[in-house]
Design an enzyme around this catalytic site. Structure first.
Site, mmCIF file in Angstrom:
data_model
loop_
_atom_site.group_PDB
_atom_site.id
_atom_site.type_symbol
_atom_site.label_atom_id
_atom_site.label_comp_id
_atom_site.label_asym_id
_atom_site.label_seq_id
_atom_site.Cartn_x
_atom_site.Cartn_y
_atom_site.Cartn_z
ATOM 1 N N SER A 1 -13.089 2.212 -7.653
ATOM 2 C CA SER A 1 -14.648 2.548 -8.080
ATOM 3 C C SER A 1 -14.367 3.372 -9.903
ATOM 4 O O SER A 1 -14.908 3.317 -9.977
ATOM 5 C CB SER A 1 -15.726 2.871 -7.539
ATOM 6 O OG SER A 1 -15.243 3.993 -6.717
ATOM 7 N N ASP B 1 -4.717 0.697 -9.513
ATOM 8 C CA ASP B 1 -5.742 0.987 -9.363
ATOM 9 C C ASP B 1 -6.305 0.440 -10.857
ATOM 10 O O ASP B 1 -6.801 -0.507 -11.457
ATOM 11 C CB ASP B 1 -6.859 1.727 -8.757
ATOM 12 C CG ASP B 1 -6.108 1.786 -7.716
ATOM 13 O OD1 ASP B 1 -5.239 1.485 -6.502
ATOM 14 O OD2 ASP B 1 -6.591 3.074 -7.103
ATOM 15 N N GLY C 1 -15.590 5.227 -2.886
ATOM 16 C CA GLY C 1 -15.454 5.981 -1.757
ATOM 17 C C GLY C 1 -14.648 4.639 -1.028
ATOM 18 O O GLY C 1 -14.553 5.181 -0.008
ATOM 19 N N ALA C 2 -15.221 3.420 -1.284
ATOM 20 C CA ALA C 2 -14.528 2.095 -0.442
ATOM 21 C C ALA C 2 -13.219 1.824 -0.662
ATOM 22 O O ALA C 2 -13.275 0.229 0.479
ATOM 23 C CB ALA C 2 -15.894 1.219 -0.575
ATOM 24 N N GLU D 1 -6.087 10.390 -14.657
ATOM 25 C CA GLU D 1 -6.639 10.527 -13.008
ATOM 26 C C GLU D 1 -5.781 11.889 -12.637
ATOM 27 O O GLU D 1 -6.398 12.742 -11.349
ATOM 28 C CB GLU D 1 -6.627 9.540 -12.378
ATOM 29 C CG GLU D 1 -6.796 10.224 -10.856
ATOM 30 C CD GLU D 1 -7.581 9.082 -10.178
ATOM 31 O OE1 GLU D 1 -8.450 7.691 -11.134
ATOM 32 O OE2 GLU D 1 -8.131 9.453 -9.469
ATOM 33 N N GLU E 1 0.930 -1.502 0.042
ATOM 34 C CA GLU E 1 0.167 -0.127 0.263
ATOM 35 C C GLU E 1 0.602 0.954 -0.079
ATOM 36 O O GLU E 1 1.918 1.121 0.241
ATOM 37 C CB GLU E 1 -1.144 -0.288 1.007
ATOM 38 C CG GLU E 1 -2.380 0.335 1.040
ATOM 39 C CD GLU E 1 -3.222 -0.554 0.542
ATOM 40 O OE1 GLU E 1 -3.585 0.356 -1.162
ATOM 41 O OE2 GLU E 1 -3.715 -1.573 0.536
ATOM 42 N N HIS E 2 0.194 2.343 -1.026
ATOM 43 C CA HIS E 2 1.128 3.404 -0.952
ATOM 44 C C HIS E 2 2.633 3.245 -1.363
ATOM 45 O O HIS E 2 3.837 3.919 -1.412
ATOM 46 C CB HIS E 2 0.569 4.042 0.380
ATOM 47 C CG HIS E 2 -0.430 5.119 0.491
ATOM 48 N ND1 HIS E 2 -0.772 6.136 0.231
ATOM 49 C CD2 HIS E 2 -1.302 4.834 1.689
ATOM 50 C CE1 HIS E 2 -2.202 6.241 -0.261
ATOM 51 N NE2 HIS E 2 -2.475 5.352 1.143
HETATM 52 C C1 GLA Z 1 -4.955 4.742 -4.354
HETATM 53 C C2 GLA Z 1 -4.149 4.786 -5.515
HETATM 54 C C3 GLA Z 1 -3.518 3.767 -5.769
HETATM 55 C C4 GLA Z 1 -2.084 3.590 -4.556
HETATM 56 C C5 GLA Z 1 -3.103 3.101 -3.425
HETATM 57 C C6 GLA Z 1 -2.470 3.209 -1.915
HETATM 58 O O1 GLA Z 1 -6.113 3.636 -4.213
HETATM 59 O O2 GLA Z 1 -5.288 4.718 -7.116
HETATM 60 O O3 GLA Z 1 -2.508 4.277 -6.684
HETATM 61 O O4 GLA Z 1 -1.688 4.678 -4.309
HETATM 62 O O5 GLA Z 1 -4.507 4.225 -3.520
HETATM 63 O O6 GLA Z 1 -1.922 1.789 -2.345
#
Ligand code: GLA
Length: 464
Positions: free
Chosen positions: A202, A247, A197-198, A235, A103-104
């Site tokens: 989405s 994503d 937003g979950a 985006e 994540e991140h």
């Molecule tokens: C969102 C962003 C992704 C990623 C995640 C965190 O979903 O769209 O690119 O950075 O947060 O891992």
């Protein structure tokens, strides 16, 4: 599928439908169609690879004549808005995604491990001969019309500001225009069962759906990775969220029953089969976030700052993900406190994903689950993107005997957790989570068992 003059249906696969069609028409196609020309193209589908195309061809060939006719009429989707298939020319299905770990890190060149899920955007559309776009969202019962010119200023044709949901399709059209892909107008309607937003992407699912539609209409020569990159560009630059590629990549490239290991530093990726007796369970805290809040971009800025400072002493690095834990230990004191915490999360999370994929390949689910637990603690303590409700869900899940590991999934600040649970115990898990979460918070969570599915597909196309 080609309809021969004797009403037989010829089924085949090709990488260039126009070439194949002209071959058939001039009697240079398959023997069967040579003998039965003239032929008419009545239906086609786009498949991801030659392999899946061959597989699909075999499945179609086994069908009866009536079944093939039903497919060309859209009747395979009976019960699923069947009348749409007589109104619209295209039907696209684009999944949401869940991230198992990493994540991140996707905007730091790190590895991620998402999967496309069986919750998706369904999009129907007709091509238009002009550069006007009319888009309806069935879920919100709203509609907008804009032109290529008006969308440049995020306005509709009456110069009213576009509603938030319309920014995603508009962004993709804008990006396609910036990249000089041939565009034509369309009218479209879409609905989605990916909760908004979950943390299940989405918005990426919507972007990828529209991009796949435009690719199909414009016959762009573009693979799914390029499609994802175009959506990320949309985006980042149009919607204004500086998200990474994870994503859009997952929505576009999903593989059935598999997680996707993606190295975001070079975009190399491969699917990793998920163990059969494990359920991936998503629990929605029902606390909503919007990605465009400054918190996400702020995190990204901290990472950029950390990289800049560390680069002075570790000159050959391009991404934060390349900093080794021992190097970080040596130089971390150079970073301001908050920046140091953010960077520590990124560096350790990258390490966890690399280890986790090995665990997954060896079906060491306990080891994998442990890394998920550590990942959550890091998101809570170092990256500071969790919330009490998410922490509670994770704690509850981790207290359940047959749960291997649980963590928040996606950007955080609300949304969902993902838990790996022994399949046989999944219903018990759901019942327990619902009960305990509502006991402490008064909130009734939505809980899904999700299956990993293929990425975006133009499922159906009517030939007029
Ligand atoms: C969102 C962003 C992704 C990623 C995640 C965190 O979903 O769209 O690119 O950075 O947060 O891992």
């Amino acid at each position: 599928m080609l309809l021969c003059s004797n009403h037989a249906i010829y089924t085949g696969w090709t990488t260039d439908i126009n070439r194949r069609l002209s071959q058939h028409k001039s009697g240079r196609g398959a023997n069967y169609t040579k003998m039965n020309s003239p032929v008419e193209l009545i239906y086609w589908e786009t498949q991801k690879t030659n392999q899946t195309a061959r597989k699909r061809e075999l499945a179609l060939k086994k069908m009866t004549h009536q079944m093939k006719k039903n497919i060309t009429n859209g009747e395979i989707f009976k019960g699923k808005n069947n009348n749409r298939f007589s109104i619209y020319e295209f039907f696209v299905s684009s999944p949401g995604r869940v991230n198992l770990l990493g994540e991140h890190v996707d905007y730091n060149g790190g590895p991620v491990l998402p999967a496309a899920i069986d919750r998706s955007v369904s999009l129907w559309a007709n091509r238009k001969e002009n550069l006007f776009f009319n888009i309806k969202t069935e879920d919100l019962n709203q509609e907008v019309s804009f032109s290529l010119d008006s969308l440049m200023g995020k306005k509709d044709i009456n110069q009213q500001t576009l509603p938030d949901w319309a920014l995603y399709p508009a962004a993709v059209i804008w990006a396609a225009h910036q990249k000089n892909h041939p565009i034509s107008g369309f009218e479209a309607i879409f609905s989605s069962n990916v909760p908004i937003g979950a943390g299940l992407s989405s918005s990426a699912a919507i972007e990828v759906a529209f991009a796949a539609l435009m690719r199909e209409i414009g016959r762009w020569d573009m693979d799914d990775m390029e499609l994802a990159l175009m959506c990320q560009f949309a985006e980042n630059e149009y919607v204004g969220v500086k998200c990474g590629i994870m994503d859009q990549f997952a929505c576009a490239n999903g593989v059935e029953n598999s997680a996707l290991y993606l190295d975001t530093s070079n975009l190399n990726w491969y699917p990793v089969t998920l163990p059969k007796d494990i359920a991936i369970i998503i629990t929605d805290s029902k606390i909503r976030r919007t990605l465009s809040t400054s918190a996400y971009n702020e995190r990204r800025n901290s990472c950029e700052e950390a990289l800049k400072i560390l680069k002075v002493n570790i000159p050959n690095i391009q991404f934060l993900s390349e900093v080794l834990p021992e190097q970080f230990f040596q130089y971390e004191q150079l970073l301001p406190t908050t920046t140091r915490k953010r960077a520590k999360h990124v560096i350790e999370e990258c390490y966890r994903v690399r280890l986790a994929v090995e665990f997954l390949r060896n079906t060491d689910i306990h080891g994998f689950g442990q890394l998920m637990k550590e990942g959550h603690i890091s998101l809570r303590e170092l990256y500071e993107v969790s919330l009490p409700e998410l922490d509670l869900l994770v704690e509850l899940a981790n207290n359940f005997e047959h749960c291997y590991g649980s963590r928040l999934t996606g950007a955080g600040f609300g949304g969902c957790t993902v838990s790996l649970v022994k399949e046989k115990k999944s219903l018990e898990f759901i019942e327990y989570m619902k009960k305990e979460y509502s006991k402490s918070t008064g909130i009734v969570s939505d809980i899904y068992i999700c299956k990993a599915r293929d990425g975006v597909r133009v499922e159906w196309r009517r030939i007029n």
